[in-house]
Design a protein around this motif. Structure first.
Motif, PDB file in Angstrom:
ATOM      1  N   VAL A 191       0.841  -1.202   0.000  1.00 21.67           N
ATOM      2  CA  VAL A 191       0.000   0.000   0.000  1.00 21.67           C
ATOM      3  C   VAL A 191       0.872   1.247   0.000  1.00 21.67           C
ATOM      4  CG1 VAL A 191      -1.647   1.347   1.338  1.00 21.67           C
ATOM      5  CG2 VAL A 191      -1.978  -1.137   1.082  1.00 21.67           C
ATOM      6  N   ARG A 192       1.892   1.270   0.856  1.00 18.19           N
ATOM      7  CA  ARG A 192       2.767   2.436   0.942  1.00 18.19           C
ATOM      8  C   ARG A 192       3.471   2.696  -0.399  1.00 18.19           C
ATOM      9  NH1 ARG A 192       5.344   0.910   4.906  1.00 18.19           N
ATOM     10  NH2 ARG A 192       4.330   2.090   6.578  1.00 18.19           N
ATOM     11  N   GLU A 193       3.962   1.627  -1.040  1.00 11.05           N
ATOM     12  CA  GLU A 193       4.640   1.776  -2.324  1.00 11.05           C
ATOM     13  C   GLU A 193       3.693   2.281  -3.404  1.00 11.05           C
ATOM     14  OE1 GLU A 193       6.405  -1.942  -3.274  1.00 11.05           O
ATOM     15  OE2 GLU A 193       7.897  -1.864  -1.667  1.00 11.05           O
ATOM     16  N   HIS A 194       2.455   1.792  -3.392  1.00 10.12           N
ATOM     17  CA  HIS A 194       1.476   2.245  -4.385  1.00 10.12           C
ATOM     18  C   HIS A 194       1.180   3.729  -4.197  1.00 10.12           C
ATOM     19  CE1 HIS A 194      -2.031   2.003  -7.074  1.00 10.12           C
ATOM     20  NE2 HIS A 194      -2.615   2.822  -6.210  1.00 10.12           N
ATOM     21  N   VAL A 195       0.978   4.166  -2.952  1.00  9.98           N
ATOM     22  CA  VAL A 195       0.670   5.578  -2.670  1.00  9.98           C
ATOM     23  C   VAL A 195       1.852   6.457  -3.070  1.00  9.98           C
ATOM     24  CG1 VAL A 195       0.176   7.260  -0.855  1.00  9.98           C
ATOM     25  CG2 VAL A 195      -0.986   5.030  -0.853  1.00  9.98           C
ATOM     26  N   GLN A 196       3.050   6.056  -2.696  1.00  7.82           N
ATOM     27  CA  GLN A 196       4.228   6.866  -3.014  1.00  7.82           C
ATOM     28  C   GLN A 196       4.449   6.959  -4.518  1.00  7.82           C
ATOM     29  OE1 GLN A 196       7.302   4.912  -0.728  1.00  7.82           O
ATOM     30  NE2 GLN A 196       6.792   6.014   1.161  1.00  7.82           N
ATOM     31  N   SER A 197       4.244   5.834  -5.221  1.00  9.56           N
ATOM     32  CA  SER A 197       4.403   5.850  -6.679  1.00  9.56           C
ATOM     33  C   SER A 197       3.359   6.742  -7.336  1.00  9.56           C
ATOM     34  CB  SER A 197       4.283   4.422  -7.217  1.00  9.56           C
ATOM     35  OG  SER A 197       4.318   4.404  -8.630  1.00  9.56           O
ATOM     36  N   SER A 198       2.109   6.683  -6.852  1.00 16.27           N
ATOM     37  CA  SER A 198       1.042   7.521  -7.414  1.00 16.27           C
ATOM     38  C   SER A 198       1.319   8.997  -7.161  1.00 16.27           C
ATOM     39  CB  SER A 198      -0.311   7.119  -6.804  1.00 16.27           C
ATOM     40  OG  SER A 198      -0.621   5.784  -7.121  1.00 16.27           O
ATOM     41  N   LEU A 199       1.817   9.316  -5.970  1.00 14.02           N
ATOM     42  CA  LEU A 199       2.173  10.702  -5.659  1.00 14.02           C
ATOM     43  C   LEU A 199       3.265  11.218  -6.588  1.00 14.02           C
ATOM     44  CD1 LEU A 199       2.196  10.649  -1.746  1.00 14.02           C
ATOM     45  CD2 LEU A 199       0.691  12.035  -3.188  1.00 14.02           C
ATOM     46  N   GLY A 202       1.676  11.569 -10.139  1.00  8.50           N
ATOM     47  CA  GLY A 202       0.365  12.220 -10.218  1.00  8.50           C
ATOM     48  C   GLY A 202      -0.735  11.309 -10.723  1.00  8.50           C
ATOM     49  N   ALA A 203      -0.651  10.031 -10.393  1.00  8.92           N
ATOM     50  CA  ALA A 203      -1.620   9.045 -10.880  1.00  8.92           C
ATOM     51  C   ALA A 203      -2.746   8.836  -9.875  1.00  8.92           C
ATOM     52  CB  ALA A 203      -0.913   7.724 -11.157  1.00  8.92           C
ATOM     53  N   PRO A 204      -3.892   8.324 -10.315  1.00 14.42           N
ATOM     54  CA  PRO A 204      -4.985   7.991  -9.393  1.00 14.42           C
ATOM     55  C   PRO A 204      -4.576   6.881  -8.428  1.00 14.42           C
ATOM     56  CG  PRO A 204      -5.775   8.088 -11.661  1.00 14.42           C
ATOM     57  CD  PRO A 204      -4.282   8.108 -11.729  1.00 14.42           C
ATOM     58  N   LEU A 205      -5.262   6.811  -7.305  1.00 14.71           N
ATOM     59  CA  LEU A 205      -5.095   5.712  -6.363  1.00 14.71           C
ATOM     60  C   LEU A 205      -6.096   4.619  -6.702  1.00 14.71           C
ATOM     61  CD1 LEU A 205      -4.815   7.667  -2.976  1.00 14.71           C
ATOM     62  CD2 LEU A 205      -2.935   6.654  -4.292  1.00 14.71           C
ATOM     63  N   ASN A 206      -5.638   3.385  -6.680  1.00 13.53           N
ATOM     64  CA  ASN A 206      -6.521   2.254  -6.969  1.00 13.53           C
ATOM     65  C   ASN A 206      -5.872   1.001  -6.383  1.00 13.53           C
ATOM     66  OD1 ASN A 206      -8.166   0.240  -7.958  1.00 13.53           O
ATOM     67  ND2 ASN A 206      -8.178   0.984 -10.063  1.00 13.53           N
ATOM     68  N   PHE A 207      -6.290   0.636  -5.170  1.00 14.65           N
ATOM     69  CA  PHE A 207      -5.693  -0.536  -4.539  1.00 14.65           C
ATOM     70  C   PHE A 207      -6.671  -1.176  -3.564  1.00 14.65           C
ATOM     71  CE2 PHE A 207      -4.609   3.107  -1.879  1.00 14.65           C
ATOM     72  CZ  PHE A 207      -4.857   2.663  -0.588  1.00 14.65           C
TER      73      PHE A 207
END
Length: 374
Positions: A191-199, A202-207
């Motif tokens: 989850v942390r990696e997905h959020v950091q990568s999206s930030l 500038g991508a949407p969150l989807n997990f």
């Protein structure tokens, strides 16, 4: 030995995890029926024997069923599979996956196998509805909205989020770090990696992740969020929804469990059951099939061209029937193969298996060793 065989068959018939019945091809009447079939349709054996399947089939599904049944009786096909609805004795609808084929060479009787797929149909419906709920999150139960101020790591959550996650509103710090503390340990890093990568991009969150309600109780949660970007392209906030998908995941697990039971049933059948992929190679085979081929494991036969197992004399004929199966035709045929200097006679059939879009994805084969009966 014959009595033992009949007794064993009767036990298998009555204890099968799927419904099994014998029908009169002309009238559609149930001649024999097992316990599971009765449970699915809600009738006692004494109440359903002698009655036609037409009486308990949903009116919207009856015409298709009759057309295929007539084709079987006329000898135009040997087998069909159909998803249809039965009318349960108490009035509700039961979805089943029906397989029907001729019982022996005579078309007077047919065998039917049904699997209750009501829960799967309900899960599919829930999945479709969940996509619609995402557009109206505040008005639908089990979905809550939130806004996350990325710059200050502060969030606002609707009451539905707090209720869904089993927390009192005044006791929960809505910062991202606080939510990560309530994430299952095995999911935190992802989850942390997905959020950091999206930030970063500038991508949407989807997990999805598992939320810990207590030390031992878990719920499955899906998070969707759209970013708001600053003039220089950096994410300054997210607005999104949180959805409880526990029931959906549990339904999917129940479906996988049923499919596993069906696989075990196939493995226990005393006939070879196999599938052939688009490349013409064996993609699956049961234990009886391996024994028939004299192979100790699947690795010795899977991925090999199906026609390699046919004799030179039969290869062209079987290859032609296989081509017809990929064009949508069923077939049944006999052939001889020499194993270890001994001629053996087999009866096989090809049945095309279509995917959700109607495209044929595999060919199902059944093979019976007729050597001892000849």
């Amino acid at each position: 030995r014959i009595r033992e065989s009949e007794a064993l068959f009767r036990v298998m018939f009555e204890q099968a995890a799927v419904g099994v019945a014998q029908l009169d091809s002309q009238t559609g009447a149930f001649l024999t029926i097992n316990r599971r079939y009765c449970e699915i349709i809600g009738y006692r054996e004494a109440d359903i024997l002698g009655r036609s399947f037409r009486e308990i089939t949903h009116p919207d599904d009856l015409q298709e069923d009759l057309i295929r049944m007539e084709a079987l009786f006329a000898g135009k096909s040997t087998h069909y599979t159909l998803e249809k609805r039965y009318l349960h004795q108490d009035g509700h609808i039961v979805w089943v996956n029906l397989s029907l084929w001729a019982a022996g060479e005579s078309p007077d009787h047919h065998m039917a196998i049904v699997e209750d797929i009501t829960e799967r149909k309900q899960a599919e419906l829930l999945l479709r509805e969940s996509e619609a709920r995402l557009t109206e999150s505040q008005s639908i139960a089990r979905i809550g909205s939130w806004d996350w101020d990325v710059v200050n790591d502060q969030a606002w959550c609707s009451k539905a989020v707090y209720t869904m996650l089993h927390f009192e509103q005044e006791t929960l710090d809505p910062a991202l770090s606080a939510f990560l503390e309530m994430t299952h340990p095995d999911d935190k890093s992802r989850v942390r990696e997905h959020v950091q990568s999206s930030l970063k991009i500038g991508a949407p969150l989807n997990f999805e992740y598992r939320h810990q309600i207590s030390g031992y109780e878990l719920m499955y949660v899906r998070v969707l969020g759209n970013p708001t970007l600053s003039e220089n392209g950096e994410v300054i906030s997210y607005h999104g929804v949180t959805q409880d998908i526990t029931a959906l995941r549990e339904s999917e697990q129940a479906l996988r469990n049923r499919e596993l039971r069906y696989r075990r049933l196939v493995e226990s059948l005393p006939v070879c059951v196999h599938t052939i992929d688009k490349a013409g190679c064996l993609s699956s085979i049961n234990a009886s099939g391996l024994q028939m081929l004299g192979s100790a494991s699947e690795s010795g036969v899977l991925g090999k061209p199906y026609l390699d197992f046919a004799s030179d004399a039969e290869r062209d004929r079987i290859g032609h029937l296989l081509e017809e199966a990929w064009e949508g035709s069923n077939s049944e045929f006999e052939y001889q193969v020499s194993f270890n200097g001994r001629e053996r006679c087999f009866q096989s059939s090809f049945v095309p298996l279509s995917g959700p879009d109607g495209t044929i994805e595999e060919v199902l084969g059944h093979t019976v060793d007729l050597t001892e009966s000849r």
